[in-house]
Design an enzyme around this catalytic site. Structure first.
Site, mmCIF file in Angstrom:
data_model
loop_
_atom_site.group_PDB
_atom_site.id
_atom_site.type_symbol
_atom_site.label_atom_id
_atom_site.label_comp_id
_atom_site.label_asym_id
_atom_site.label_seq_id
_atom_site.Cartn_x
_atom_site.Cartn_y
_atom_site.Cartn_z
ATOM 1 N N ASN A 187 9.825 -0.806 -11.230
ATOM 2 C CA ASN A 187 10.832 -0.016 -11.825
ATOM 3 C C ASN A 187 11.571 0.345 -10.755
ATOM 4 O O ASN A 187 10.996 0.793 -9.595
ATOM 5 C CB ASN A 187 10.518 0.865 -12.803
ATOM 6 C CG ASN A 187 9.625 2.340 -12.257
ATOM 7 O OD1 ASN A 187 8.467 1.917 -12.520
ATOM 8 N ND2 ASN A 187 10.044 3.169 -11.518
ATOM 9 N N MET A 211 6.731 4.641 -7.997
ATOM 10 C CA MET A 211 6.057 5.573 -8.494
ATOM 11 C C MET A 211 6.737 7.001 -8.635
ATOM 12 O O MET A 211 6.150 7.833 -9.344
ATOM 13 C CB MET A 211 4.647 5.764 -7.757
ATOM 14 C CG MET A 211 3.499 6.222 -8.607
ATOM 15 S SD MET A 211 3.108 5.239 -10.173
ATOM 16 C CE MET A 211 2.100 4.224 -9.332
ATOM 17 N N THR A 225 3.703 13.568 -9.914
ATOM 18 C CA THR A 225 3.631 15.108 -10.117
ATOM 19 C C THR A 225 4.560 15.780 -9.291
ATOM 20 O O THR A 225 4.480 16.972 -9.274
ATOM 21 C CB THR A 225 2.248 15.532 -10.093
ATOM 22 O OG1 THR A 225 1.618 15.456 -8.568
ATOM 23 C CG2 THR A 225 1.464 14.820 -10.965
ATOM 24 N N ALA A 234 4.100 16.820 -6.259
ATOM 25 C CA ALA A 234 3.568 17.683 -5.204
ATOM 26 C C ALA A 234 3.777 17.069 -3.895
ATOM 27 O O ALA A 234 3.639 15.805 -3.638
ATOM 28 C CB ALA A 234 1.932 17.769 -5.525
ATOM 29 N N VAL A 291 11.114 -9.924 -3.906
ATOM 30 C CA VAL A 291 10.969 -10.652 -2.586
ATOM 31 C C VAL A 291 9.669 -11.409 -2.523
ATOM 32 O O VAL A 291 8.717 -10.621 -2.517
ATOM 33 C CB VAL A 291 11.296 -9.407 -1.581
ATOM 34 C CG1 VAL A 291 11.194 -10.052 -0.262
ATOM 35 C CG2 VAL A 291 12.693 -8.979 -1.837
ATOM 36 N N HIS A 315 -2.959 7.665 -4.714
ATOM 37 C CA HIS A 315 -2.753 7.897 -3.326
ATOM 38 C C HIS A 315 -3.078 6.941 -2.371
ATOM 39 O O HIS A 315 -3.708 7.114 -1.260
ATOM 40 C CB HIS A 315 -3.142 9.537 -3.168
ATOM 41 C CG HIS A 315 -2.711 10.370 -4.050
ATOM 42 N ND1 HIS A 315 -3.175 11.793 -3.929
ATOM 43 C CD2 HIS A 315 -1.594 10.447 -4.632
ATOM 44 C CE1 HIS A 315 -2.332 12.343 -4.751
ATOM 45 N NE2 HIS A 315 -1.513 11.706 -5.255
#
Length: 519
Positions: free
Chosen positions: A120, A124, A129, A131, A234, A440
């Site tokens: 989208n 992300m 969150t 932080a 791409v 992460h």
């Protein structure tokens, strides 16, 4: 070519639209305003402005629709909506993301069974969150002398603040309880403190999450030389000789294929799809996809003692409740985990099965552990088996070492201590989230000081041996981190964007000088 919605040529082609790609667009808009910039995102626009956080959408049905639209090949599949489902071992994605359907764990390995992605505008950054802690100790990239200045610039772009909840009574209480447990032997910068957050206030005063929209800012949105193309996959970075020369892409709405020439290309997909695109382009340095690392995540929850209903307030339909807050227990080399302590309604991810609650009274404790880095932890690509998008499919190889297990056990002991310090635990045992839960992922296009086979790109994020090709995102981080990586990734993007701006501006000056001489 008359139906082509894409330009034939630009100065910079940016792949992806998350916070780091947005940072390239923003810095280039500020420092090289004459540069023609095209940004390509495989997924749709889901918010207004483009790249905004979906949790800021007040209408629940509209918010759910935006999340489904972000789920790419996983759209329509069941998602994890409660911690009970996670603890039951349900292999489901969080709303707004999707998982690999296969290849997520090799036989006999831990794998990353819940490694998640989103498709989208905003990446992300539309689901995170918020932080943004600074790295400390061994998390820092030692060969970057300007790291602190870059982090400060990243804080500017993300709109980071530590004062979002300064008037709320409950976050301060949480920090006081945590500090009594951990602060005694720590220097000031590593003591318990408010979590630096990418949040902002709307004109009407509502506190909401920030996303890639904030990073882009008005400088990018008002830049007549910048264009964002959604629903654009791409498939390949083009090269002329050794140097990057453009991109080949597919319009997801029509299926037609196009090529866009570019003087510089930035690939800022994510730590799995960025190396995938380089691989598909025949750009395959030895370290590509290697040193993959996730942060093992240990969670626990407690209820604050002595909180009355009168202290709480109803959770908002969108944004954040200001009775809540996020506190930070920084990583140290002695305790190699990072604490993100989130009150229930300050999290876009469910933290506790407990309803009704006094807003802010349930505290979700999460400790993220730094990984023992290994070149054998990697994502590989199969040219013979296409994925949902027709790209080389992924195969994850990932193991938790003995050192990793030791750190996780220490984190479990620490989180129980912190949980009891904060209040009354909701469960007696901490829970280790399935590998991949942290979101992460790092290391797969890592930065280094030399082209020695252990890194993919230079300190300016330019891919070794491919001039004009830059990589962005968490995959560029070369160190083992426990803290949330977005701030560091945006800081590295700033450095790369400045390098591109310098190249473009120098070229423009030379061109103007040549024109004057010819006159």
């Amino acid at each position: 070519m008359s139906a082509n919605r894409y330009p034939l040529e630009v100065d910079v082609a940016i792949v992806g639209s998350g916070p780091t790609s947005a940072a390239y667009a923003r810095i280039l808009s500020e420092l090289a305003p004459e540069a023609r910039i095209a940004m390509f995102e495989v997924g749709p626009s889901i918010s207004n402005p483009p790249g905004a956080h979906v949790k800021n959408i007040g209408d629940p049905a509209a918010r759910a629709a935006a999340q489904r639209a972000s789920e790419g090949p996983g759209a329509g599949a069941a998602t994890v909506n409660s911690p009970g489902e996670v603890k039951a071992g349900t292999r489901q994605a969080r709303p707004g993301t999707f998982l690999l359907t296969e290849g997520y764990a090799a036989d006999g390995e831990d794998g990353l069974p819940v490694a998640a992605m989103s498709s989208n505008v905003g990446g992300m950054g539309a689901h995170w969150t918020g932080a943004c802690p600074r790295p400390g100790g061994a998390e820092r990239i030692g060969f970057l002398d300007d790291l602190d200045a870059l982090l400060a610039e990243a804080e500017r772009l993300l709109g980071v603040t530590t004062q979002a909840f300064e008037q709320a009574p409950l976050p301060q209480k949480v920090r006081e309880l945590l500090a009594a447990q951990v602060d005694q032997d720590r220097v000031a910068e590593y003591r318990v403190q408010p979590m630096p957050l990418a949040v902002h206030r709307r004109p009407e005063g509502q506190l909401v999450w920030s996303g890639a929209d904030v990073v882009m800012g008005e400088a990018t949105r008002n830049n007549e030389n910048f264009t964002l193309f959604d629903n654009s996959l791409v498939r390949r970075v083009l090269t002329d000789g050794a140097a990057a020369s453009g991109v080949e892409l597919s319009d997801q709405l029509t299926g037609q294929q196009y090529q866009v020439a570019a003087r510089c290309v930035v690939v800022g997909a994510d730590a799995l799809r960025t190396p995938q695109l380089l691989w598909a382009s025949g750009i395959r340095p030895e370290a590509l996809g290697r040193y993959l690392n996730d942060q093992a995540q240990v969670v626990f929850a407690s209820r604050l003692r002595g909180v009355e209903a009168s202290q709480g307030a109803g959770a908002p339909g969108a944004g954040l409740s200001e009775q809540s807050g996020v506190s930070w227990v920084p990583y140290t080399d002695e305790e190699p985990f990072h604490g993100q302590i989130m009150q229930l309604d300050a999290s876009p991810v469910p933290l506790a099965d407990d309803d009704p609650v006094v807003p802010g009274s349930i505290v979700g404790l999460g400790l993220f552990c730094a990984k023992d880095l290994s070149a054998q932890d990697r994502v590989e690509f199969d040219d013979q088996v296409p994925d949902f998008y027709g790209m080389p499919s992924m195969r994850i190889h990932y193991r938790l070492s003995e050192a990793d297990h030791q750190v996780i056990e220490r984190a479990k002991q620490q989180i129980v201590r912190l949980g009891h310090a904060v209040g009354d635990p909701l469960d007696e045992r901490p829970f280790v989230m399935p590998p991949g839960s942290s979101l992460h992922y790092q290391g797969t296009t890592r930065m280094g000081t030399a082209d020695d086979g252990t890194s993919v790109c230079s300190p300016d994020s330019e891919v070794w041996q491919v001039p004009g090709l830059f990589v962005a995102g968490n995959g560029v981080i070369p160190t083992a981190t426990a803290c949330n990586p977005t701030l560091t990734s945006v800081a590295l993007a700033v450095r790369g964007a400045r390098r591109i701006a310098e190249k473009l501006n120098n070229s423009l000056l030379m061109s103007k000088s040549d024109n004057r001489m010819s006159e």
